[in-house]
Write a protein that holds these residues in place. Structure first.
Motif, mmCIF file in Angstrom:
data_model
loop_
_atom_site.group_PDB
_atom_site.id
_atom_site.type_symbol
_atom_site.label_atom_id
_atom_site.label_comp_id
_atom_site.label_asym_id
_atom_site.label_seq_id
_atom_site.Cartn_x
_atom_site.Cartn_y
_atom_site.Cartn_z
ATOM 1 N N PHE A 115 57.469 21.755 -78.193
ATOM 2 C CA PHE A 115 56.761 20.899 -78.957
ATOM 3 C C PHE A 115 55.329 21.006 -78.594
ATOM 4 C CE2 PHE A 115 60.672 18.178 -79.008
ATOM 5 C CZ PHE A 115 61.090 18.333 -80.167
ATOM 6 N N GLY A 116 54.563 21.208 -79.505
ATOM 7 C CA GLY A 116 52.935 21.107 -79.335
ATOM 8 C C GLY A 116 52.608 22.309 -80.088
ATOM 9 N N LEU A 117 53.277 23.007 -80.894
ATOM 10 C CA LEU A 117 53.019 24.376 -81.266
ATOM 11 C C LEU A 117 53.355 24.260 -82.858
ATOM 12 C CD1 LEU A 117 54.459 26.870 -78.724
ATOM 13 C CD2 LEU A 117 52.099 26.086 -78.953
ATOM 14 N N VAL A 118 52.269 24.930 -83.498
ATOM 15 C CA VAL A 118 52.511 25.033 -85.135
ATOM 16 C C VAL A 118 53.346 26.097 -85.393
ATOM 17 C CG1 VAL A 118 50.930 23.448 -86.146
ATOM 18 C CG2 VAL A 118 50.305 25.587 -85.583
ATOM 19 N N SER A 119 53.020 27.261 -85.058
ATOM 20 C CA SER A 119 53.782 28.626 -85.127
ATOM 21 C C SER A 119 53.378 29.584 -83.873
ATOM 22 C CB SER A 119 53.001 29.097 -86.310
ATOM 23 O OG SER A 119 51.680 29.482 -86.180
ATOM 24 N N ALA A 120 54.203 30.476 -84.128
ATOM 25 C CA ALA A 120 54.092 31.623 -82.887
ATOM 26 C C ALA A 120 54.363 32.756 -83.792
ATOM 27 C CB ALA A 120 54.859 31.364 -81.997
ATOM 28 N N SER A 121 53.987 34.089 -83.062
ATOM 29 C CA SER A 121 54.094 35.590 -83.575
ATOM 30 C C SER A 121 54.238 36.422 -82.635
ATOM 31 C CB SER A 121 52.939 36.115 -84.543
ATOM 32 O OG SER A 121 52.659 35.168 -85.603
ATOM 33 N N LEU A 122 55.174 37.344 -82.764
ATOM 34 C CA LEU A 122 55.187 38.654 -81.935
ATOM 35 C C LEU A 122 53.869 39.640 -82.334
ATOM 36 C CD1 LEU A 122 59.167 39.830 -82.069
ATOM 37 C CD2 LEU A 122 57.585 38.631 -80.166
ATOM 38 N N VAL A 123 53.194 40.022 -81.523
ATOM 39 C CA VAL A 123 52.009 40.626 -81.620
ATOM 40 C C VAL A 123 52.077 42.072 -80.780
ATOM 41 C CG1 VAL A 123 49.515 40.501 -81.235
ATOM 42 C CG2 VAL A 123 50.636 38.539 -81.766
ATOM 43 N N ARG A 124 51.608 43.029 -81.545
ATOM 44 C CA ARG A 124 51.542 44.368 -80.731
ATOM 45 C C ARG A 124 49.977 44.279 -80.469
ATOM 46 N NH1 ARG A 124 55.195 48.511 -83.232
ATOM 47 N NH2 ARG A 124 57.242 47.432 -82.571
#
Ligand code: ATP
Ligand code: MG
Length: 379
Positions: free
Chosen positions: A82-91
């Motif tokens: 909880f506390g995050l709006v989104s996340a991505s795998l990043v190169r």
């Protein structure tokens, strides 16, 4: 051509960014929670910069995110904090400009092919606005982060920033959702389950543990207190009128839960009640049950939701399939044929005249057994 990238994760903070003076406290808790949630997948460096968090495998396990399946698991775990709006795998590309270009091109082709996209757009952002270059010039630097998808987070506030609550957890659909919702406001959870063995089976208890384990993916460790309720229910069954049984039973449950909550340092009770859903959830029934709790609020986060909305949340958090498994709960075993749906004060006075409530509550609290439930635990 050797790989000149590493896969890392970028997470974006939500509501915390709006916090004023005590923002630091929320951010520290969020970082602690992420570390705790990811520890089963390996060692990660987790670094915050403005409202972004960068998660990078440490040197002891540099390649954990290069395996697609593991990377998806870790990404999913991140979004459950909880506390995050989104996340991505990043190169993260590094090396000389030519190599970066080649690799980025290759990655773009892969992404286009995988999704069958025909067009694409490249955007560049400066994560750190204090950086003196304008965005286009950053593209000329010899490190570059590329991502193509954002996975939604569960938002809310980091667990541990809003004290602790005692969830009345049954084997149904509603109470796990209620616990999840309070945890999403930063509340740590303990839970109490009233078990009517052998009227309800061992499997019913296992189901409640499974549900607690599902909620714990979001809330962190849950202490699950199991109150052996059978003797108390038999006592009520014998000494109190049938049509008031649901109410007298729920009043005792609430009293036991409140006493335990105080002992454990919880500051509220949490239930999955929703107004009008069943006979015990009319406003009169809720009022008469509520009045036994003297020292703390009773939170009912589902009070204004309809069943469909609750089921949707239940599905989204992965609890639904477990919740609908057909194991009886204690209330269905001892349920009266015609329960009073609009009980009045006088009814409850009569119904409890022959009961030694204090002794029953004491008996309930003393018979409690406690289990520590974690996502990865098998107890
Ligand atoms: P749920 O889907 O959560 O089982 P419900 O729709 O079946 O709820 P009730 O059985 O009336 O509704 O219970 C209302 C609330 O009372 C539950 O959401 C839960 O918080 C609490 N509760 C009911 N039975 C138990 C139990 N055996 N142990 C702990 N809490 C219970
Ligand atoms: Mg129920």
């Amino acid at each position: 051509m050797s790989n000149s990238y590493r896969t890392i994760i970028l997470a974006r903070m939500g509501e915390i960014a709006l916090k004023g003076l005590n923002r630091g406290k929320f951010e520290r808790q969020l970082m602690d929670n992420m570390r705790w949630r990811l520890k089963e997948y390996g060692a990660f460096s987790i670094v915050q910069s403005q409202s972004r968090i960068w998660i990078e495998p440490k040197d002891v396990n540099p390649d954990v995110l290069e395996d697609k399946e593991t990377a998806e698991l870790v990404l999913n775990a991140v979004t459950q904090v909880f506390g995050l709006v989104s996340a991505s795998l990043v190169r993260k590309f590094s090396g000389d400009m030519e190599t970066i270009k080649e690799q980025a091109l290759k990655l773009t082709e892969d992404i286009l092919a995988e999704h069958d996209y025909k067009t694409f757009k490249v955007e560049s952002k400066r994560g750190d606005k204090r950086f003196p270059l304008a965005s286009p010039e950053i593209c000329a630097r010899e490190e570059m982060y590329v991502y193509s998808e954002k996975v939604e987070g569960h938002r809310g506030l980091p667990v541990g920033t809003a004290g602790k609550g005692m969830l009345l957890l049954s084997g149904g659909i509603d109470s796990p959702v209620a616990g999840y919702m309070m945890a999403s406001r930063g509340m740590q959870l303990e839970a109490i389950y009233f078990h009517s063995y052998p009227y309800t089976s061992e499997r019913a208890l296992e189901k409640v543990k499974d549900l607690a384990r599902i909620v714990s993916q979001y809330s962190g460790t849950i202490l699950l207190h199991v109150c052996n309720f059978t003797d108390i229910q038999l006592n009520l069954y014998k000494n109190s009128p049938q049509d008031m049984l649901t109410i007298t039973m729920r009043r005792i449950m609430f009293e036991i839960a409140e006493e335990l909550a105080n002992k454990q340092g919880c500051k509220c009770l949490i239930t999955g009640e929703s107004l009008g859903q069943v006979a015990s959830q009319t406003i009169e029934a809720i009022q008469i049950t509520n009045e036994v709790v003297k020292t703390m609020p009773v939170f009912r986060p589902l009070i204004g939701l309809d069943k469909e909305e609750t089921c949707n949340i239940s599905r989204r958090i992965g609890a639904f399939e477990t919740s609908i498994l057909p194991y009886e709960d204690c209330c269905t075993v001892f349920v009266a044929k015609h329960p009073k749906t609009h009980p009045q004060k006088k009814h409850i006075v009569e119904a409890e005249a022959n009961l030694d409530i204090e002794a029953l509550v004491k008996q309930g609290v003393e018979g409690i057994e406690t289990y520590k439930i974690e996502r990865t635990s098998k107890n």
